[in-house]
Scaffold this motif. Structure first.
Motif, mmCIF file in Angstrom:
data_model
loop_
_atom_site.group_PDB
_atom_site.id
_atom_site.type_symbol
_atom_site.label_atom_id
_atom_site.label_comp_id
_atom_site.label_asym_id
_atom_site.label_seq_id
_atom_site.Cartn_x
_atom_site.Cartn_y
_atom_site.Cartn_z
ATOM 1 N N ILE A 44 0.878 -1.180 0.000
ATOM 2 C CA ILE A 44 0.000 0.000 0.000
ATOM 3 C C ILE A 44 0.917 1.231 0.000
ATOM 4 O O ILE A 44 1.730 1.402 0.911
ATOM 5 C CB ILE A 44 -0.908 0.032 1.252
ATOM 6 N N VAL A 45 0.794 2.044 -1.047
ATOM 7 C CA VAL A 45 1.629 3.260 -1.120
ATOM 8 C C VAL A 45 0.690 4.463 -1.181
ATOM 9 O O VAL A 45 -0.260 4.478 -1.972
ATOM 10 C CB VAL A 45 2.540 3.249 -2.377
ATOM 11 N N TRP A 46 0.967 5.479 -0.370
ATOM 12 C CA TRP A 46 0.148 6.694 -0.367
ATOM 13 C C TRP A 46 0.879 7.814 -1.088
ATOM 14 O O TRP A 46 2.015 8.162 -0.744
ATOM 15 C CB TRP A 46 -0.168 7.108 1.074
ATOM 16 N N THR A 47 0.224 8.378 -2.119
ATOM 17 C CA THR A 47 0.822 9.507 -2.858
ATOM 18 C C THR A 47 -0.183 10.660 -2.961
ATOM 19 O O THR A 47 -0.015 11.559 -3.775
ATOM 20 C CB THR A 47 1.200 9.085 -4.296
ATOM 21 N N GLY A 48 -1.236 10.612 -2.148
ATOM 22 C CA GLY A 48 -2.397 11.476 -2.358
ATOM 23 C C GLY A 48 -2.308 12.916 -1.883
ATOM 24 O O GLY A 48 -3.257 13.676 -2.085
ATOM 25 N N GLY A 49 -1.224 13.336 -1.281
ATOM 26 C CA GLY A 49 -1.172 14.742 -0.867
ATOM 27 C C GLY A 49 0.138 15.106 -0.208
ATOM 28 O O GLY A 49 0.826 14.241 0.340
ATOM 29 N N VAL A 50 0.485 16.379 -0.311
ATOM 30 C CA VAL A 50 1.699 16.861 0.363
ATOM 31 C C VAL A 50 1.368 18.127 1.135
ATOM 32 O O VAL A 50 0.424 18.832 0.817
ATOM 33 C CB VAL A 50 2.852 17.164 -0.636
ATOM 34 N N ARG A 51 2.158 18.379 2.181
ATOM 35 C CA ARG A 51 2.095 19.656 2.874
ATOM 36 C C ARG A 51 3.524 20.086 3.171
ATOM 37 O O ARG A 51 4.447 19.267 3.089
ATOM 38 C CB ARG A 51 1.223 19.602 4.121
ATOM 39 N N ALA A 52 3.682 21.360 3.489
ATOM 40 C CA ALA A 52 5.039 21.887 3.677
ATOM 41 C C ALA A 52 5.670 21.312 4.933
ATOM 42 O O ALA A 52 4.977 20.868 5.859
ATOM 43 C CB ALA A 52 4.986 23.406 3.773
ATOM 44 N N ASN A 53 6.979 21.360 4.957
ATOM 45 C CA ASN A 53 7.701 20.952 6.158
ATOM 46 C C ASN A 53 7.159 21.717 7.373
ATOM 47 O O ASN A 53 7.027 22.938 7.328
ATOM 48 C CB ASN A 53 9.191 21.259 5.952
ATOM 49 N N PRO A 54 6.827 21.014 8.466
ATOM 50 C CA PRO A 54 6.143 21.670 9.594
ATOM 51 C C PRO A 54 7.021 22.635 10.412
ATOM 52 O O PRO A 54 6.493 23.393 11.222
ATOM 53 C CB PRO A 54 5.712 20.488 10.478
ATOM 54 N N LEU A 55 8.331 22.627 10.184
ATOM 55 C CA LEU A 55 9.200 23.457 11.034
ATOM 56 C C LEU A 55 8.888 24.943 10.909
ATOM 57 O O LEU A 55 9.105 25.715 11.853
ATOM 58 C CB LEU A 55 10.677 23.199 10.699
ATOM 59 N N LEU A 56 8.364 25.347 9.760
ATOM 60 C CA LEU A 56 8.051 26.770 9.572
ATOM 61 C C LEU A 56 6.881 27.184 10.454
ATOM 62 O O LEU A 56 6.946 28.205 11.153
ATOM 63 C CB LEU A 56 7.714 27.040 8.106
ATOM 64 N N GLY A 57 5.821 26.394 10.416
ATOM 65 C CA GLY A 57 4.661 26.691 11.257
ATOM 66 C C GLY A 57 5.033 26.650 12.731
ATOM 67 O O GLY A 57 4.636 27.520 13.517
ATOM 68 N N GLU A 58 5.821 25.637 13.090
ATOM 69 C CA GLU A 58 6.228 25.495 14.498
ATOM 70 C C GLU A 58 7.072 26.680 14.961
ATOM 71 O O GLU A 58 7.054 27.054 16.127
ATOM 72 C CB GLU A 58 7.030 24.190 14.672
ATOM 73 N N ALA A 59 7.807 27.302 14.025
ATOM 74 C CA ALA A 59 8.665 28.444 14.386
ATOM 75 C C ALA A 59 7.878 29.753 14.472
ATOM 76 O O ALA A 59 8.419 30.788 14.844
ATOM 77 C CB ALA A 59 9.791 28.589 13.366
ATOM 78 N N GLY A 60 6.591 29.717 14.081
ATOM 79 C CA GLY A 60 5.760 30.922 14.203
ATOM 80 C C GLY A 60 5.660 31.739 12.931
ATOM 81 O O GLY A 60 5.177 32.877 12.961
ATOM 82 N N PHE A 61 6.085 31.186 11.785
ATOM 83 C CA PHE A 61 5.903 31.907 10.522
ATOM 84 C C PHE A 61 4.425 31.823 10.112
ATOM 85 O O PHE A 61 3.728 30.877 10.490
ATOM 86 C CB PHE A 61 6.779 31.288 9.428
ATOM 87 N N THR A 62 3.988 32.801 9.325
ATOM 88 C CA THR A 62 2.601 32.800 8.839
ATOM 89 C C THR A 62 2.459 31.714 7.773
ATOM 90 O O THR A 62 3.157 31.758 6.748
ATOM 91 C CB THR A 62 2.276 34.166 8.188
#
Ligand SMILES: Cc1cc2nc3c(=O)[nH]c(=O)nc-3n(C[C@H](O)[C@H](O)[C@H](O)COP(=O)(O)OP(=O)(O)OC[C@H]3O[C@@H](n4cnc5c(N)ncnc54)[C@H](O)[C@@H]3O)c2cc1C
Length: 416
Positions: free
Chosen positions: A269-287
Motif C-alpha cells: 500500500i503506497v500513499w501519494t495522495g497529498g503533500v504539505r510543507a515541512n512543519p518546522l516553519l509553522g512550528e517556528a511561528g511563521f505565517t
C-alpha cells in the motif's frame, strides 16, 4: 531593527558595501532539494560563502523517485553527491537533521549542533498529507526520498517471494492511493516492471493486481481532459485498474477500506495522495497557509522576517493571478535560482528582483517510454511526451552541474 536595515539596503543600494557584506555574512541553506541546490549553485558562482545543511550527503532527483521505486535503475542513478556540485572551499556542507528554527535568536537547531545565521534559505520541501485518514500513516509506504523508493522496490519484490512461499494472492496486489503526478507516474513504472518480476519469479501476470484508488472523479488534474483519457487508456491497457470516485476511508495492516466499506487486501500500500510543507516553519511561528506553506513576498522573503528566504514546496507565493505557486520541482528550481540571485544582490548592494514564475508545462511519464502533458501549453502524448520528459531531466542536470554532470547522469539513466 535588522528588518528595517535590510529593507533600507535594498532601496538604497549605493550605501556602504562593507556594512552590507557584514550583514549577510552567515548564510545558511537548509535542504538540498531543487530549491536549496539551485540557490547554493548561484551563491557559489557568485563567490559567496554559505553553509548547506541536509539530511544526506547527496542530492536526489525527487521527480524520478518513481523510477527508483519501480526497479528501473540503481538508486545511485538518481542521486548526486552534494560535494561534487558544491566544491568550493567556501561552500560548507553539514550532514544533519534540522529539528527547529529559532527565528528570534536566528539559529537553526540540528540534532548534532546549532548554526547561527544572518540569512536563512529555507528549502526543506514537503511531507505527506494524510488528511486525517485513520491508519493511513501507520500502514502505508510513501515515496518521498531515495531510501523510501528503494524500500518500496524491495518490499514489492519481497511480496513476490512471499507469494511463492504461501500462495496467498494478496501479496500480489499493489494499491497506490492518489492519482496525481506521483501516483500516476508510479503506476506507469509498475505496469512496466511487474511483467519482468513475473518472469523472474515464474508468476502468471494475471495474478498481479495493480490498483490506483482516487477520491476525485478524475486522474492527473494538471493535464487537459483529453490527455487524461489517453493516460487512463494507456495504463489500463498495460494492466492497471484506475478507480476514480473511490475514497479511502481507513487503512489497516495490509487492508485499504474504501467508501462503501469494501476491503481491499493488499501486500503493498503506497500513499501519494497529498503533500504539505515541512512543519518546522509553522512550528517556528511563521505565517502559514492550510498546507503549512510560509507566506513570502515578491522577493521570496518571509513576510515575517526578511532575513529568511523560503523556496520550493515550503513557500506560499502568490502570483499575479492570486493563486499559490504549485508544489512542483519546476517552481522549486525557479525559486531557488531567484533566491540565490537575491541573496547575492543583498550582499553587493544591488536591488533584488521580484520572482516571476514561468510555467513551462507539466509532463507525466506513463512508464519507460511514453507520457502525457503539455510543453508551454502545447499538448503532447506518447513517445513525444516521453522524450520531452527525458529532455527536462537533462536540462535540470545541466543547470545543476554543467555538461559534465548532464552527460554522466544521462549515460546512467539511458543505459538502465
Ligand atoms: C515521484 C515524484 C514525481 C514527481 N514528479 C514531478 C514532475 O514530473 N515535475 C515536477 O515539477 N514536480 C514533480 N514532483 C514534485 C517535486 O519533486 C517537488 O515539488 C520538489 O521536489 C520540491 O522541491 P523542494 O526543493 O521544495 O524540496 P525537496 O526536493 O523535497 O528537497 C528537500 C530536501 O530537504 C531535505 N530535508 C527535509 N527535511 C529535512 C530535515 N529536517 N533536516 C535536513 N534535511 C531535510 C530532504 O532530504 C531533501 O533533500 C514529483 C514528486 C514525486 C515524489
Amino acid at each position: 531593527m535588522f528588518r528595517v536595515d535590510l529593507e533600507h539596503r535594498n532601496k538604497k543600494a549605493h550605501d556602504g558595501q562593507r556594512k552590507r557584506e557584514r550583514d549577510v555574512d552567515k548564510i545558511v541553506i537548509v535542504g538540498a532539494g531543487y530549491a536549496g541546490m539551485m540557490a547554493a549553485t548561484r551563491l557559489q558562482r557568485g563567490s559567496r560563502d554559505f553553509t548547506m545543511i541536509n539530511r544526506h550527503e547527496y542530492h536526489y532527483l525527487t521527480t524520478l523517485l518513481h523510477e527508483a521505486a519501480g526497479g528501473r535503475g540503481a538508486p545511485s542513478h538518481y542521486s548526486v553527491p552534494i560535494r561534487h556540485i558544491l566544491d568550493k572551499p567556501g561552500s560548507k556542507l553539514v550532514v544533519d537533521e534540522v529539528v527547529k528554527i529559532d527565528k528570534e535568536k536566528r539559529v537553526v537547531v540540528c540534532k548534532s549542533a546549532e548554526h547561527e545565521y544572518d540569512i536563512l534559505i529555507f528549502a526543506l520541501g514537503w511531507i505527506p498529507e494524510y488528511f486525517g485518514i485513520d491508519g493511513l500513516k501507520e500502514h502505508s509506504l510513501v515515496l518521498r526520498s531515495l531510501n523510501s523508493a528503494s524500500h518500496i522496490r524491495d518490499h514489492i519484490e519481497d511480496q513476490f517471494r512471499q507469494y511463492l512461499d504461501d500462495n496467498n494472492e494478496e501479496h500480489l496486489r499493489i494499491v497506490i492511493g492518489g492519482a496525481g503526478l506521483t501516483g500516476i507516474e508510479l503506476i506507469g513504472e509498475l505496469v512496466d516492471w511487474v511483467p519482468q518480476l513475473c518472469v523472474r519469479y515464474g508468476i502468471d501476470r494475471s495474478l498481479v493486481d495493480i490498483q490506483n484508488i482516487e477520491a476525485m472523479p478524475t486522474i492527473l488534474p494538471q493535464v487537459p481532459e483529453n490527455l487524461r483519457e489517453v493516460a487512463m487508456q494507456t495504463l489500463t491497457e498495460k494492466g492497471a485498474q484506475l478507480r476514480t470516485n473511490t475514497k479511502i476511508v481507513r487503512v489497516e495492516k495490509d487492508v485499504v477500506v474504501v467508501g462503501d466499506g469494501e476491503e481491499v487486501h493488499a501486500g503493498t500500500i503506497v500513499w501519494t495522495g497529498g503533500v504539505r510543507a515541512n512543519p518546522l516553519l509553522g512550528e517556528a511561528g511563521f505565517t502559514v497557509d492550510r498546507r503549512g506553506r510560509a507566506k513570502v513576498n515578491a522577493y521570496l522573503q518571509s513576510v515575517d522576517d526578511e532575513r529568511v528566504f523560503i523556496g520550493g514546496d515550503s513557500a506560499w507565493f502568490e502570483g499575479e493571478d492570486g493563486k499559490p505557486a504549485p508544489p512542483t520541482a519546476q517552481m522549486a528550481t525557479q525559486m531557488g535560482k531567484q533566491i540565490g540571485e537575491n541573496v547575492l544582490a543583498l550582499g553587493s548592494g544591488r536591488a533584488m528582483k521580484a520572482f516571476e514564475p514561468d510555467n513551462q508545462g507539466t509532463l507525466a511519464s506513463l512508464g519507460r517510454e511514453v507520457g502525457v502533458g503539455n510543453v508551454k501549453g502545447i499538448p503532447v502524448k506518447g513517445v513525444v511526451a516521453g522524450l520531452a520528459k527525458e529532455a527536462t531531466k537533462v536540462k535540470y542536470l545541466w543547470e545543476l552541474g554543467g555538461i559534465r554532470l548532464a552527460s554522466e547522469k544521462t549515460g546512467q539513466l539511458v543505459h538502465r
